[in-house]
Design a protein around this motif. Structure first.
Motif, PDB file in Angstrom:
ATOM      1  N   LEU A   1       0.808  -1.221   0.000  1.00 36.01           N
ATOM      2  CA  LEU A   1       0.000   0.000   0.000  1.00 36.01           C
ATOM      3  C   LEU A   1       0.842   1.274   0.000  1.00 36.01           C
ATOM      4  N   VAL A   2       0.275   2.309  -0.591  1.00 34.68           N
ATOM      5  CA  VAL A   2       0.885   3.639  -0.595  1.00 34.68           C
ATOM      6  C   VAL A   2      -0.120   4.606   0.021  1.00 34.68           C
ATOM      7  N   GLN A   3       0.324   5.358   1.018  1.00 35.81           N
ATOM      8  CA  GLN A   3      -0.548   6.347   1.670  1.00 35.81           C
ATOM      9  C   GLN A   3      -0.343   7.722   1.034  1.00 35.81           C
ATOM     10  N   PRO A   4      -1.395   8.325   0.460  1.00 36.47           N
ATOM     11  CA  PRO A   4      -1.268   9.704  -0.044  1.00 36.47           C
ATOM     12  C   PRO A   4      -1.285  10.695   1.121  1.00 36.47           C
ATOM     13  N   LEU A   5      -0.490  11.757   0.994  1.00 38.52           N
ATOM     14  CA  LEU A   5      -0.479  12.822   2.012  1.00 38.52           C
ATOM     15  C   LEU A   5      -0.499  14.173   1.306  1.00 38.52           C
ATOM     16  N   PHE A   6      -1.331  15.082   1.829  1.00 35.91           N
ATOM     17  CA  PHE A   6      -1.415  16.446   1.289  1.00 35.91           C
ATOM     18  C   PHE A   6      -0.582  17.369   2.165  1.00 35.91           C
ATOM     19  N   LEU A   7       0.384  18.031   1.549  1.00 33.67           N
ATOM     20  CA  LEU A   7       1.279  18.907   2.314  1.00 33.67           C
ATOM     21  C   LEU A   7       0.917  20.370   2.112  1.00 33.67           C
TER      22      LEU A   7
ATOM     23  N   LYS B   1       1.013  30.834 -14.902  1.00 40.20           N
ATOM     24  CA  LYS B   1       0.663  30.060 -16.092  1.00 40.20           C
ATOM     25  C   LYS B   1       1.679  28.952 -16.384  1.00 40.20           C
ATOM     26  N   GLU B   2       2.948  29.215 -16.035  1.00 34.78           N
ATOM     27  CA  GLU B   2       4.008  28.249 -16.375  1.00 34.78           C
ATOM     28  C   GLU B   2       4.383  27.325 -15.212  1.00 34.78           C
ATOM     29  N   ALA B   3       3.661  27.432 -14.106  1.00 39.75           N
ATOM     30  CA  ALA B   3       3.927  26.566 -12.945  1.00 39.75           C
ATOM     31  C   ALA B   3       5.382  26.652 -12.480  1.00 39.75           C
ATOM     32  N   THR B   4       5.948  27.852 -12.489  1.00 41.95           N
ATOM     33  CA  THR B   4       7.382  28.004 -12.192  1.00 41.95           C
ATOM     34  C   THR B   4       7.732  27.615 -10.747  1.00 41.95           C
ATOM     35  N   TYR B   5       6.748  27.749  -9.847  1.00 42.72           N
ATOM     36  CA  TYR B   5       7.030  27.402  -8.447  1.00 42.72           C
ATOM     37  C   TYR B   5       7.357  25.908  -8.303  1.00 42.72           C
ATOM     38  N   SER B   6       6.930  25.101  -9.284  1.00 44.35           N
ATOM     39  CA  SER B   6       7.125  23.641  -9.178  1.00 44.35           C
ATOM     40  C   SER B   6       8.595  23.257  -9.141  1.00 44.35           C
ATOM     41  N   TYR B   7       9.457  24.086  -9.745  1.00 45.82           N
ATOM     42  CA  TYR B   7      10.895  23.751  -9.718  1.00 45.82           C
ATOM     43  C   TYR B   7      11.734  24.829  -9.031  1.00 45.82           C
ATOM     44  N   ASN B   8      11.058  25.724  -8.333  1.00 44.75           N
ATOM     45  CA  ASN B   8      11.742  26.744  -7.545  1.00 44.75           C
ATOM     46  C   ASN B   8      12.409  26.057  -6.336  1.00 44.75           C
ATOM     47  N   PRO B   9      13.706  26.267  -6.107  1.00 41.50           N
ATOM     48  CA  PRO B   9      14.375  25.582  -4.986  1.00 41.50           C
ATOM     49  C   PRO B   9      13.752  25.924  -3.627  1.00 41.50           C
ATOM     50  N   ASP B  10      12.993  27.031  -3.548  1.00 46.55           N
ATOM     51  CA  ASP B  10      12.331  27.400  -2.299  1.00 46.55           C
ATOM     52  C   ASP B  10      10.997  26.689  -2.095  1.00 46.55           C
ATOM     53  N   ASN B  11      10.556  25.920  -3.082  1.00 47.97           N
ATOM     54  CA  ASN B  11       9.264  25.228  -3.023  1.00 47.97           C
ATOM     55  C   ASN B  11       9.184  24.373  -1.745  1.00 47.97           C
ATOM     56  N   PHE B  12       8.144  24.620  -0.930  1.00 50.15           N
ATOM     57  CA  PHE B  12       8.037  23.924   0.367  1.00 50.15           C
ATOM     58  C   PHE B  12       7.877  22.419   0.205  1.00 50.15           C
ATOM     59  N   TYR B  13       7.282  22.010  -0.912  1.00 50.14           N
ATOM     60  CA  TYR B  13       7.063  20.573  -1.187  1.00 50.14           C
ATOM     61  C   TYR B  13       8.405  19.871  -1.404  1.00 50.14           C
ATOM     62  N   LEU B  14       9.291  20.509  -2.160  1.00 48.83           N
ATOM     63  CA  LEU B  14      10.613  19.930  -2.417  1.00 48.83           C
ATOM     64  C   LEU B  14      11.424  19.892  -1.120  1.00 48.83           C
ATOM     65  N   LYS B  15      11.330  20.984  -0.354  1.00 50.09           N
ATOM     66  CA  LYS B  15      12.090  21.030   0.903  1.00 50.09           C
ATOM     67  C   LYS B  15      11.558  19.989   1.896  1.00 50.09           C
ATOM     68  N   ALA B  16      10.246  19.767   1.862  1.00 50.72           N
ATOM     69  CA  ALA B  16       9.654  18.769   2.763  1.00 50.72           C
ATOM     70  C   ALA B  16      10.170  17.374   2.408  1.00 50.72           C
ATOM     71  N   ALA B  17      10.260  17.074   1.111  1.00 50.25           N
ATOM     72  CA  ALA B  17      10.750  15.748   0.700  1.00 50.25           C
ATOM     73  C   ALA B  17      12.164  15.519   1.224  1.00 50.25           C
ATOM     74  N   THR B  18      12.999  16.536   1.126  1.00 45.63           N
ATOM     75  CA  THR B  18      14.375  16.413   1.617  1.00 45.63           C
ATOM     76  C   THR B  18      14.379  16.152   3.123  1.00 45.63           C
TER      77      THR B  18
END
Ligand code: PBG
Length: 327
Positions: A28-34, A86-103
């Motif tokens: 199983l895989v548990q989804p989590l919303f951050l 429009k370009e979803a630039t935050y998705s690869y911004n190094p400050d993105n909280f989602y990326l920092k959370a994964a680390t």
């Protein structure tokens, strides 16, 4: 009568001997919303029992799941409107909280498996998985953005990336982007047969990511997600994803598409994942809350049937509860 099938059903011990399908928390895989910020958690009214979680709450939730035997998590970001463009630039911004959370999660729990979501919709002011250009979803321009997003996610520490966008050629674009940057060990779980389904409602509530109408584009995802009437087409998608370098093939949703899970399991050698989506879980929860179904029995039977259809991996909001119930 020479044949009496009931003999094999006489006792629990005998039933254990001839049980065909097994489901354990490891499948199983548990989804989590951050979410960003200090607030511990915010309830999602259309999906009782699921929350948007702060990083601290996410770490606690993962710790509990690991103790129960659930080791894999698929993470989704709830991005505030002011960070969307429009370009979803935050998705690869190094400050993105989602990326920092994964680390941070991988630092604390290196043994867990983290799966990402590769698509523009959580970050897009248009709410679409692809780039809206001149009133159309621009496939090839989207691939460049997805590839950048994927490299940022691999760099952040995600083990497996989950392209959920349904653009043509995305698996290859992502694989090439990852390999070019040296992320040859990062896997891809492709949303191979993702249908334009009515059952994603609670998820879109959780992320406030409902698609918007724009130019000729209606407020739905039918020009990229699959038609619920089609099964043969899943074979085309499966073949492409296999050739393009996917490590897992996914069918989504799960319950209304058990035939597609079965078909892909028997047509390809790659492991098959099924996404038991938010609306499917919400339906069952609603009936249980009304006293019309018994959660402790209906929930495991539901997950078992997805596994019986051929899913090696099940992504479900009930992962933790299943582990608790069977542990
Ligand atoms: C979007 C995405 C969606 C889900 C996972 N990734 C929603 C959509 O396609 O609109 C839905 C999951 C669920 O309903 O549980 N990239």
């Amino acid at each position: 009568m020479l044949r009496r099938p009931r003999r094999n059903r006489r006792s629990e011990a005998i039933r254990n001997l001839n049980r065909e399908t097994h489901l354990s928390p490891g499948h199983l895989v548990q989804p989590l919303f951050l979410m960003e910020g200090d607030e511990a958690k915010v309830a999602i009214p259309s999906l009782p029992g699921s929350y948007r979680l702060s990083l601290e709450s996410t770490l606690r939730e993962i710790e509990t799941c690991l103790e129960l035997g659930v080791h894999s998590f698929i993470l989704f970001p709830a991005v505030p409107d002011e960070r969307k463009d429009k370009e979803a630039t935050y998705s690869y911004n190094p400050d993105n909280f989602y990326l920092k959370a994964a680390t941070a999660i991988k630092e604390r729990f290196p043994e867990c498996c983290l799966i990402s979501d590769v698509a523009m919709d959580p970050y897009s002011s248009d709410g679409h998985d692809g780039l809206v250009l001149d009133g159309k979803i621009a496939n090839d321009e989207t691939l460049l953005i997805l590839s950048k997003m994927a490299v940022a996610q691999a760099h952040a520490g995600f083990d497996i990336l989950g392209p959920s966008d349904m653009m043509d050629g995305r698996v290859q674009a992502i694989r090439e982007g990852l390999d070019r940057e040296g992320y040859t060990d990062t896997g891809i779980m492709s949303y191979t047969a993702k249908y334009a389904s009515a059952f994603y409602g609670p998820f879109r509530d959780a992320l406030e990511s409902a698609p918007k109408a724009s130019g000729d584009i209606p407020a739905d995802k039918k020009t990229y997600q699959m038609d619920p009437a089609n099964k043969q087409e899943a074979l085309i998608e499966g073949e492409l994803d296999t050739m393009e370098g996917a490590d897992f093939l996914m069918v989504k949703p799960a319950l209304n598409y058990l035939d597609v899970i079965h078909l892909l399991k028997h047509s390809f050698d790659l492991p098959i994942a099924a996404y038991h989506v938010s609306g499917e879980c919400a339906m069952l929860l609603a009936a249980c809350r009304n006293g019309w179904l018994e959660y402790e029995k209906a929930m495991p039977e539901t997950l078992l049937s997805i596994r019986r259809a051929g899913a090696d991996v099940i992504i479900t909001y009930f992962a933790k509860d299943y582990a608790k119930l069977t542990g």
